[in-house]
Design an enzyme around this catalytic site. Structure first.
Site, PDB file in Angstrom:
ATOM      1  N   GLU A  13       2.963  -0.708   7.989  1.00 13.11           N
ATOM      2  CA  GLU A  13       2.483  -0.337   6.742  1.00 13.11           C
ATOM      3  C   GLU A  13       1.848  -1.540   6.297  1.00 13.11           C
ATOM      4  O   GLU A  13       1.747  -2.679   6.871  1.00 13.11           O
ATOM      5  CB  GLU A  13       3.351   0.170   5.615  1.00 13.11           C
ATOM      6  CG  GLU A  13       4.531  -0.881   5.300  1.00 13.11           C
ATOM      7  CD  GLU A  13       5.432  -0.267   4.320  1.00 13.11           C
ATOM      8  OE1 GLU A  13       5.482   0.860   4.009  1.00 13.11           O
ATOM      9  OE2 GLU A  13       6.716  -0.880   4.184  1.00 13.11           O
ATOM     10  N   ASP A  56       4.181  -5.873  -3.508  1.00 13.73           N
ATOM     11  CA  ASP A  56       3.062  -5.350  -2.847  1.00 13.73           C
ATOM     12  C   ASP A  56       1.687  -6.211  -3.311  1.00 13.73           C
ATOM     13  O   ASP A  56       0.543  -5.373  -3.732  1.00 13.73           O
ATOM     14  CB  ASP A  56       2.765  -3.872  -2.866  1.00 13.73           C
ATOM     15  CG  ASP A  56       3.869  -3.042  -2.556  1.00 13.73           C
ATOM     16  OD1 ASP A  56       4.552  -3.534  -1.475  1.00 13.73           O
ATOM     17  OD2 ASP A  56       4.348  -2.122  -3.158  1.00 13.73           O
TER      18      ASP A  56
HETATM   19  O1  FUB Z   1       6.153  -0.290  -2.782  1.00 14.86           O
HETATM   20  C1  FUB Z   1       6.151   0.932  -2.077  1.00 14.86           C
HETATM   21  C2  FUB Z   1       6.054   0.434  -0.745  1.00 14.86           C
HETATM   22  O2  FUB Z   1       6.941  -0.517  -0.145  1.00 14.86           O
HETATM   23  C3  FUB Z   1       4.669   0.108  -0.473  1.00 14.86           C
HETATM   24  O3  FUB Z   1       3.680   0.906  -0.327  1.00 14.86           O
HETATM   25  C4  FUB Z   1       4.744  -0.594   1.014  1.00 14.86           C
HETATM   26  O4  FUB Z   1       3.938  -1.340   1.641  1.00 14.86           O
HETATM   27  C5  FUB Z   1       6.308  -1.225   0.969  1.00 14.86           C
HETATM   28  O5  FUB Z   1       6.111  -2.531   0.296  1.00 14.86           O
END
Ligand code: FUB
Length: 332
Positions: free
Chosen positions: A231, A12
């Site tokens: 996301e 991320d």
């Molecule tokens: O790293 C945890 C979660 O996985 C993140 O918040 C999302 O974007 C995905 O990458």
């Protein structure tokens, strides 16, 4: 393409240029016995490191500035320090934004402040008032106004807020790997809110980020899993155009949409990155020394373990109309 960081698992990546260096604010993945599930419980991270480099040449060293914040330092957090980001405020200080579950298991977004881009960071005792869900991405516009984009489906709980854009509409019955479906349903959007001048709170009620399908001018449908927001929101501005980019989650694409203001609406523009090894895909885009770079992660270093990811970087290019050319991670 080799990972940028190999002594830890990192994911991320939110990259920014501060004081002439590239600073990377990633999640710090760790081993866990928690079984993989679609709620993301296996992403059980407990601290953050900050990294920096003065060159994106593959041979250039990347400095690990060490642990800058951990779960036990944050009074309101129970677990799961997920994807963070950072911004510089008008006061010259640095603000680290991070999502985590509160003591009731609901994701909120916190802020921690430091004097230096590499921290250390001191967290506020409470999460940002009215914050919810995950994946905060900060954006400071050329006029100095700062915004926070956020939201993520399934384990990120965004689908629990279908009743409106505020935290108080939380509907617990939507927890889990669920989201709206049906040809008539429109996809849920990320949220965006302007930040207060002191960078600690939302200055306004969050708004929904609407992505329009170019062929109809209508919002992307909930069933359009190849293009709907899932996301990993990110905002960058290039030549007065605002680029909202994001992950499509279960179809594993990084896509983007463009608009004329930080609030949108945005019109879907295409894919930036095809699926990489691993379930999640998450990124940031930053200009450094006159070139544009995509930071992202994959699971090559862990040989495909979904919750053990590694950050990579690749130069990206735009055509004459400002469209982002798809990235080929296999090209040198
Ligand atoms: O790293 C945890 C979660 O996985 C993140 O918040 C999302 O974007 C995905 O990458």
């Amino acid at each position: 393409m080799a990972p940028l960081i190999t002594h830890l698992y990192t994911a991320d990546p939110s990259a920014h240029v501060f004081e002439g260096r590239v600073y990377i604010y990633p999640s710090h993945d760790r081993e866990t016995d928690i079984q993989f599930n679609d709620n993301g419980d296996q992403y059980d991270m407990a601290d953050y490191h900050v990294f920096s480099t003065d060159s994106l040449d593959p041979a250039a060293p990347v400095i690990d500035h060490g642990v800058v914040l951990r779960t036990e330092d944050i009074p309101w957090v129970s677990k799961q320090l997920w994807a963070p980001d950072a911004a510089q405020g008008r006061d010259g200080k640095y603000y680290l934004y991070f999502p985590a579950r509160d003591k009731a298991g609901v994701f909120r977004i916190g802020v921690a402040v430091g004097d230096r881009p590499e921290g250390p960071f001191t967290p506020d005792p409470e999460p940002i008032k009215g914050s919810y869900s995950i994946d905060p991405a900060s954006f400071v516009d050329t006029d100095g106004a700062a915004y926070l984009y956020f939201g993520g489906l399934w384990g990120g709980q965004l689908q629990c807020y279908q009743g409106g854009n505020t935290a108080d509409v939380f509907d617990d019955s939507w927890q889990g790997p669920k989201e709206p479906t049906g040809a008539e349903a429109k996809a849920m959007g990320a949220r965006v809110a302007k930040l207060t001048d002191d960078m600690h709170q939302f200055a306004e009620e969050p708004r929904e980020v609407v992505i329009l399908a170019p062929e109809t001018g209508e919002p992307i449908a909930a069933d359009d899993h190849d293009r709907r927001f899932f996301e990993a929101a990110w905002m960058h501005k290039r030549a007065d155009k605002y680029y909202f980019s994001y992950s499509t989650g279960d179809t594993h694409y990084l896509c983007y949409a463009t608009g004329d203001t930080p609030y949108g609406p945005f019109t879907y523009g295409g894919r930036i990155l095809e699926p990489v090894l691993g379930w999640t895909t998450h990124h940031s885009i930053v200009e450094f020394q006159g070139r544009w770079w995509l930071f992202h992660h994959d699971c090559e270093l862990s040989k495909g373990v979904n919750h053990l990811r590694s950050v990579k970087v690749k130069e990206i290019f735009y055509d004459d109309e400002g469209k982002i050319l798809p990235v080929d991670v296999n090209a040198s």
